[in-house]
Design a protein around this motif. Structure first.
Motif, PDB file in Angstrom:
ATOM      1  N   GLY A  54       5.726  14.222 -38.868  1.00  0.00           N
ATOM      2  CA  GLY A  54       6.005  15.652 -39.040  1.00  0.00           C
ATOM      3  C   GLY A  54       6.996  15.919 -40.156  1.00  0.00           C
ATOM      4  N   PHE A  55       7.755  14.905 -40.519  1.00  0.00           N
ATOM      5  CA  PHE A  55       8.731  15.073 -41.605  1.00  0.00           C
ATOM      6  C   PHE A  55       8.218  14.518 -42.922  1.00  0.00           C
ATOM      7  CE2 PHE A  55      11.525  14.924 -37.794  1.00  0.00           C
ATOM      8  CZ  PHE A  55      11.997  16.223 -37.888  1.00  0.00           C
ATOM      9  N   THR A  56       6.905  14.213 -42.998  1.00  0.00           N
ATOM     10  CA  THR A  56       6.351  13.640 -44.233  1.00  0.00           C
ATOM     11  C   THR A  56       5.228  14.511 -44.762  1.00  0.00           C
ATOM     12  OG1 THR A  56       4.588  12.378 -43.201  1.00  0.00           O
ATOM     13  CG2 THR A  56       6.747  11.336 -43.270  1.00  0.00           C
ATOM     14  N   ASP A  57       4.793  14.196 -45.975  1.00  0.00           N
ATOM     15  CA  ASP A  57       3.632  14.906 -46.534  1.00  0.00           C
ATOM     16  C   ASP A  57       2.390  14.017 -46.476  1.00  0.00           C
ATOM     17  OD1 ASP A  57       4.187  13.000 -48.346  1.00  0.00           O
ATOM     18  OD2 ASP A  57       4.167  14.323 -50.102  1.00  0.00           O
ATOM     19  N   TYR A  58       2.371  13.121 -45.510  1.00  0.00           N
ATOM     20  CA  TYR A  58       1.287  12.134 -45.403  1.00  0.00           C
ATOM     21  C   TYR A  58      -0.086  12.798 -45.324  1.00  0.00           C
ATOM     22  CZ  TYR A  58      -1.182   7.992 -43.663  1.00  0.00           C
ATOM     23  OH  TYR A  58      -2.040   6.951 -43.480  1.00  0.00           O
ATOM     24  N   TYR A  62      -4.659   9.141 -49.203  1.00  0.00           N
ATOM     25  CA  TYR A  62      -3.685   8.890 -50.274  1.00  0.00           C
ATOM     26  C   TYR A  62      -2.838   7.694 -49.889  1.00  0.00           C
ATOM     27  CZ  TYR A  62      -4.966  13.389 -52.120  1.00  0.00           C
ATOM     28  OH  TYR A  62      -5.667  14.431 -52.629  1.00  0.00           O
ATOM     29  N   ALA A  63      -2.367   6.958 -50.874  1.00  0.00           N
ATOM     30  CA  ALA A  63      -1.695   5.699 -50.591  1.00  0.00           C
ATOM     31  C   ALA A  63      -0.367   5.895 -49.884  1.00  0.00           C
ATOM     32  CB  ALA A  63      -1.477   4.922 -51.896  1.00  0.00           C
ATOM     33  N   GLY A  64       0.552   6.594 -50.496  1.00  0.00           N
ATOM     34  CA  GLY A  64       1.890   6.638 -49.918  1.00  0.00           C
ATOM     35  C   GLY A  64       2.225   8.006 -49.355  1.00  0.00           C
ATOM     36  N   PHE A  65       3.462   8.146 -48.867  1.00  0.00           N
ATOM     37  CA  PHE A  65       3.919   9.466 -48.444  1.00  0.00           C
ATOM     38  C   PHE A  65       5.422   9.581 -48.651  1.00  0.00           C
ATOM     39  CE2 PHE A  65       3.648   6.799 -44.623  1.00  0.00           C
ATOM     40  CZ  PHE A  65       4.950   6.833 -44.190  1.00  0.00           C
ATOM     41  N   ARG A  66       5.898  10.800 -48.745  1.00  0.00           N
ATOM     42  CA  ARG A  66       7.310  11.066 -48.958  1.00  0.00           C
ATOM     43  C   ARG A  66       7.856  11.766 -47.723  1.00  0.00           C
ATOM     44  NH1 ARG A  66       8.786  14.999 -52.156  1.00  0.00           N
ATOM     45  NH2 ARG A  66       6.798  16.091 -52.083  1.00  0.00           N
ATOM     46  N   TYR A 275      -9.231  18.328 -42.622  1.00  0.00           N
ATOM     47  CA  TYR A 275      -8.598  18.323 -43.943  1.00  0.00           C
ATOM     48  C   TYR A 275      -7.715  17.092 -44.124  1.00  0.00           C
ATOM     49  CZ  TYR A 275     -10.018  23.167 -43.358  1.00  0.00           C
ATOM     50  OH  TYR A 275     -10.728  24.283 -43.083  1.00  0.00           O
ATOM     51  N   LEU A 276      -7.512  16.320 -43.041  1.00  0.00           N
ATOM     52  CA  LEU A 276      -6.773  15.053 -43.070  1.00  0.00           C
ATOM     53  C   LEU A 276      -5.325  15.208 -43.534  1.00  0.00           C
ATOM     54  CD1 LEU A 276      -9.611  12.738 -44.445  1.00  0.00           C
ATOM     55  CD2 LEU A 276      -8.917  13.107 -42.073  1.00  0.00           C
ATOM     56  N   LYS A 277      -4.755  16.414 -43.369  1.00  0.00           N
ATOM     57  CA  LYS A 277      -3.332  16.607 -43.692  1.00  0.00           C
ATOM     58  C   LYS A 277      -2.497  16.163 -42.493  1.00  0.00           C
ATOM     59  CE  LYS A 277      -2.455  20.651 -45.673  1.00  0.00           C
ATOM     60  NZ  LYS A 277      -2.644  22.106 -45.852  1.00  0.00           N
ATOM     61  N   VAL A 278      -2.313  14.849 -42.394  1.00  0.00           N
ATOM     62  CA  VAL A 278      -1.706  14.266 -41.196  1.00  0.00           C
ATOM     63  C   VAL A 278      -0.270  14.762 -40.986  1.00  0.00           C
ATOM     64  CG1 VAL A 278      -0.991  12.112 -40.105  1.00  0.00           C
ATOM     65  CG2 VAL A 278      -3.168  12.242 -41.310  1.00  0.00           C
ATOM     66  N   GLY A 279       0.497  14.786 -42.063  1.00  0.00           N
ATOM     67  CA  GLY A 279       1.891  15.200 -41.932  1.00  0.00           C
ATOM     68  C   GLY A 279       2.003  16.612 -41.397  1.00  0.00           C
ATOM     69  N   TYR A 280       1.265  17.511 -41.983  1.00  0.00           N
ATOM     70  CA  TYR A 280       1.327  18.904 -41.584  1.00  0.00           C
ATOM     71  C   TYR A 280       0.842  19.092 -40.140  1.00  0.00           C
ATOM     72  CZ  TYR A 280       1.101  23.956 -42.255  1.00  0.00           C
ATOM     73  OH  TYR A 280       1.288  25.297 -42.142  1.00  0.00           O
ATOM     74  N   ALA A 281      -0.289  18.449 -39.831  1.00  0.00           N
ATOM     75  CA  ALA A 281      -0.832  18.553 -38.473  1.00  0.00           C
ATOM     76  C   ALA A 281       0.132  17.954 -37.453  1.00  0.00           C
ATOM     77  CB  ALA A 281      -2.186  17.862 -38.394  1.00  0.00           C
TER      78      ALA A 281
END
Lengths: 310, 389, 278
Positions: A54-58, A62-66, A275-281
């Motif tokens: 929840g605290f990332t933009d994963y 995509y390879a990495g996340f911040r 949409y595979l926006k794991v961080g946001y979801a």
């Protein structure tokens, strides 16, 4: 996990522990180990990871996340879809939970005071609980069909205009609520029936002798308070189940039309798995979990205030 | 003068008769115990009286009012239930207050929130609170008033149940085995208390129990019910000393009465060992089967001598203040129970041969249908004379 | 007090109950009736319950050919059976240890169990999906079954039930020389049969009906469970061929409904007992 348990355990030297006790403790650990490992792997760890995500933009693919701090959460509160989704879930719950509780309570009391056809009525109202919801939603879609559906055909017989039940943004949430109520009344009913039969008959007789003349008086003096624990339980379950509405939305409306039936779990599903926006979801999931925690906490609080019936 | 009167109460459940025309009169302030084995209909009778069930036939009069058509709430009859039936969500004080609230407040006054706004509600509520407190003080439960039933012991609950029943000064008091959920010590103690409370309240009380000791020790009169009929209604002494029916004799008395089958002889008498009892000729013909009963305390045992029936001791039970002997009568293959004082029983042991004697004036004779037959002891010598003549 | 005496009140009560039951059963009636209607019937006369042209055969044939119904039902049974077997095998020993054995981690474990009760699959789905994707185990029975092998609710339910089993019974079994596993198998489980059946009903109903997780981890028909299969069928069935659609729903609802009708009492007892979690 195993390490955690071992660390919390017999290392502390206490001479009082006999060999038999040590053996019993060891057996207990062995027996509970599989469950604890799985509990850790499939529940505790994923929850921790969700909070972390929840605290990332994963994003999957995509390879990495911040780490982005609370960015996801600030975005959530400006996200019109999410706000719409929270609001719709609230409305749906506010309709389905109270109606399915009071309807079940009323029906349970009618069935309880009637001596014929008890098991028939119980079966009829309970059948939707045992039916595949996705399948029955399909049937409801047919019943609700604006042109060929039986409900509008019936309304037309009475000269009434039939709404476009699941197709119009004005009515879609209410139509889904009808299905939700239909599906959950039987479950609550069965719990209420069990609660009613558990009330000792002597209490009603005492109420008669004590001068409770009307059925209303006896209900207030005996039935309602004695059903208290059941009612609290049914209320919590009904609210949680309503918050978890997903099947009917996914099957019938996909959140539409025009996001009028976006609900929490459906939005999470869309963002995370489509949409595979794991961080946001994940941030949404944390909100969802928080809602559940608050509901459970409220239940415990009310339960604590209640009497300890003997 | 009768305060409460039941006439020919009948009741059956799905074709099974439970009550077969039961009648009963209770005087003002009388304590009547309804005793009988479980399933004899005594609880049903109580429930019918309370208005919780309706009778198939019969009438219930309280003074000159006919109660039969009235619902339970209007009868002003209080009841203590076997399980006490306290409302588990209410405190002791609230439980005791319920009958007063239901009677003294109007429906509007009882409503939550709106109720306190009704005229004179405050005054009525204050009066109820005062009554509840007085009741609690007299039952010595005023320290329990804020507790809920779940936080009280069995004895305390029983007192709260009594308080709830008595607080509204009912015209009849019903109790359905109120002591059966208490432990043995408490039970004996509670007997005395209930009798005392009854004396103070001074209203007719019907007390259902299956415990004959409770019935005999507490009641002014005891009603023995068996199989849906009331077989005898009399003072405890009469019930014990002069049972009207074989079932009454069998049910009351510990250890049980000795019963022997017998036949009326040609001379209209019945013989048991050396003794004979005569029956009025007009009622019983020679050759009819009868049953003879004698209570264990009227069987005397001697180790020597020629008098009495030869028997052998099977078992000796030492109970402290008394000794119970189980003796085998070899001649007829029956077991006779005798109750002796420890002095009389000293030195007796299983296996000893003894002689049993019966007091002729303490014999009961019962007809085949169970009715008691009047009997008089006949002197052996005289009866021999009559036989010859 | 006698129900028979208040005939008017009773009539009102009965008619309310009957009317309600009719509404609750209406979807089933229409499902069965529409499954036998030809397309023309559906469009012309939606209110008549008896089909004018009996088309049960055609509709069922369509339903069976578009999606492999046997495959769906088999997957449903297999997944539910696997989940149930694992859940019971894992939850019962743990619940027994927590209820009847003395050890220090018991309190901590109780806390974890209560915590776990709060968490539905919807909350753990994202990380599990990511992990299963990395492990390349999506689209498999493993993916469908694994997350449910641990049932915290099962532990909780069995724990409650085991606590009621007297300690003396377990002590007697130990004196008779049984191992802890032997006690579970020969003493605990036979005595906990009502709890096991109740849990079985709860578990099967929950997982037979679950759409969320299968939708996430399965993307082809080979591993589709009944709810998912029905979604595929709906997608394949463009337009309003409600006859075939109703035939398909009829096929898919029947197994569980039939099981319910056959074992009603058990079902109701089971639901009453497990009552928790939907």
């Amino acid at each position: 996990m195993a390490d955690a348990i071992a660390a919390a355990l017999p290392v502390v030297r206490k001479p009082a522990r006999s060999a038999a006790e040590r053996q019993e403790a060891r057996a207990a650990l062995v027996l509970s180990l599989p469950a604890m490992v799985l509990l850790f792997v499939f529940i505790l760890l994923p929850v921790a990871v969700v909070i972390l995500f929840g605290f990332t933009d994963y994003e999957l693919g995509y390879a990495g996340f911040r780490f982005v701090g609370f960015d996801n959460y600030t975005e959530l509160f400006t996200d019109r879809t999410f706000r719409r989704s929270l609001w719709n879930t609230t409305v749906y719950t506010a309709i389905v939970a109270p109606i399915s509780i009071f309807m079940a309570l009323g029906l349970a009391m009618l069935i309880e005071s009637e001596n014929i056809g008890r098991s028939f009525f119980r079966t009829a109202y309970f059948l939707p609980v045992a039916s595949l919801l996705v399948a029955m939603a399909t049937v409801w879609q047919y019943l609700f069909h604006p042109t060929i559906g039986p409900i509008n055909a019936l309304l037309a017989l009475g000269g009434l205009p039939g709404p476009n039940w699941l197709g119009a943004s004005m009515s879609v949430l209410y139509s889904l609520s009808i299905i939700g109520i239909w599906q959950s009344v039987g479950f609550n009913l069965v719990l209420f029936l069990a609660g009613l039969t558990a009330i000792p008959r002597e209490l009603y007789q005492a109420a008669h002798v004590d001068g409770a003349r009307s059925a209303f008086d006896r209900c207030r003096l005996v039935t309602w308070p004695m059903l208290g624990p059941t009612t609290l339980f049914v209320t919590t379950i009904s609210i949680i189940n309503a918050v978890k509405v997903f099947e009917t939305v996914k099957t019938l409306t996909e959140g539409g039309p025009n996001k009028a039936s976006e609900v929490l779990l459906f939005t999470i599903y869309q963002e995370g798995f489509v949409y595979l926006k794991v961080g946001y979801a994940s941030a949404m999931t944390v909100v969802f979990l928080a809602i559940l925690v608050v509901l459970m906490f409220l239940q415990y609080r009310v339960q604590d205030k209640q009497v300890h019936y003997s | 003068m009768t305060a409460l009167s039941l006439r020919g109460i009948e009741k059956s459940f799905s074709g099974n008769p439970i009550l077969k025309g039961v009648s009963l009169d209770a005087g003002p302030g009388e304590f009547i115990a309804l005793v009988g084995p479980s399933g004899c209909g005594k609880s049903t009778l109580l429930r019918i009286l309370a208005g919780l069930e309706s009778a198939d036939a019969g009438e219930i009069m309280l003074g000159d009012r006919d109660l039969s058509p009235m619902p339970a709430a209007d009868r002003n009859i209080a009841m203590v239930f076997q399980s006490y039936a306290l409302y588990p969500h209410l405190t002791a004080a609230q439980n005791i207050a319920v009958p007063l609230i239901m009677r003294k407040l109007t429906r509007a006054q009882r409503l939550p929130l709106i109720g306190p706004l009704m005229p004179s509600q405050r005054k009525a509520v204050a009066a109820i609170k005062r009554d509840v407190r007085e009741m609690a003080v007299s039952l010595k439960i005023d320290h329990l008033l804020d507790r809920k039933p779940g936080q009280m012991s069995g004895g305390q609950r029983q007192r709260v149940a009594l308080g709830r029943a008595m607080v509204r000064r009912p015209s009849v008091f019903l109790m359905d085995e109120p002591l059966s959920n208490l432990d043995a010590n408490l039970r004996v103690h509670a007997r005395g208390e209930i009798v005392e409370l009854h004396r103070r309240a001074g209203v007719p009380t019907l007390y259902v129990t299956h415990d004959q000791a409770e019935a005999l020790s507490m009641a002014d009169r005891v009603a023995v019910m068996i199989g849906g009929s009331m077989l005898q209604l009399a003072s405890p002494q009469v019930i014990y000393d002069d049972p009207a029916h074989i079932e009454v004799a069998r049910f009351i008395g510990q250890p049980r009465i000795n019963l022997f089958p017998s036949q009326v002889g040609a001379d209209g008498t019945i013989a048991l060992g050396d003794i004979r009892v005569g029956l009025p000729r007009e009622t019983v013909a020679a050759g009819t089967s009868v049953t003879i009963g004698i209570r264990p305390e009227f069987v005397s045992v001697s180790r020597s001598g020629q008098q009495g029936l030869p028997a052998r001791i099977g078992r000796v039970e030492f109970l402290g203040s008394e000794i119970i002997l189980y003796c085998r009568l070899d001649a007829i293959g029956e077991t006779v129970v005798a109750k002796l004082s420890p002095a009389e029983g000293a030195g007796l042991a299983a296996g000893m041969p003894v002689r049993l004697e019966f007091s002729a004036d303490q014999l009961f004779v019962f007809a085949e249908d169970g009715r008691r037959l009047p009997s008089t002891p006949v002197d052996a010598a005289i009866s021999l004379e009559t036989a010859r003549g | 007090m006698n129900a028979q005496t208040f005939t008017l009140g009773r009539a009102v009560r009965l008619s309310v109950l009957i009317f309600g039951a009719a509404i609750f059963l209406a979807p089933y009636v229409f499902m069965i009736s529409t499954a036998g209607k030809a397309q023309s019937d559906i469009f012309s006369s939606s209110l008549s319950l008896i089909p004018q042209h009996w088309s049960y055969v055609q509709n069922f044939a369509k339903a069976l050919t578009r999606v492999s119904m046997t495959r769906l039902l088999f997957n449903g049974v297999a997944v539910c059976a696997l989940i149930f077997v694992f859940q019971v095998m894992i939850a019962i020993p743990c619940a027994y240890a927590m209820a009847k054995l003395k050890f220090r981690a018991a309190r901590l474990m109780m806390m974890l169990v209560m915590l776990g009760l709060l968490v539905p699959i919807h909350a753990t789905a994202l990380p599990l999906y990511v992990a299963f994707d990395r492990l390349a185990v999506l689209n498999s029975y493993f993916a469908l079954v694994a997350p449910f092998t641990i049932s915290v609710f099962g532990i909780f339910l069995f724990l409650q039930f085991f606590r009621a089993i007297p300690d003396d019974l377990i002590h007697a079994a130990r004196l008779d020389g049984m191992s802890e596993l032997g006690i579970i198998g020969r003493v605990i489980v036979p005595n906990a049969w009502p709890a096991v059946t109740a849990f079985a009903i709860f578990s099967v109903v929950a997982h037979w009906n679950d759409l969320y997780w299968p939708l996430i981890v399965v993307s082809n028909q080979t591993y589709a469970t009944p709810p998912l299969g029905l979604l595929y069928f709906r997608a394949a069935e463009a337009g309003d061929d409600y006859g075939a659609l109703m035939a398909a729903t009829l096929i898919i609802t029947t197994p569980l409904v039939a099981a319910f009708l056959l074992a009603q009492k058990r079902f109701v007892e089971g639901i009453t007992m497990t009552g928790l979690k939907g």
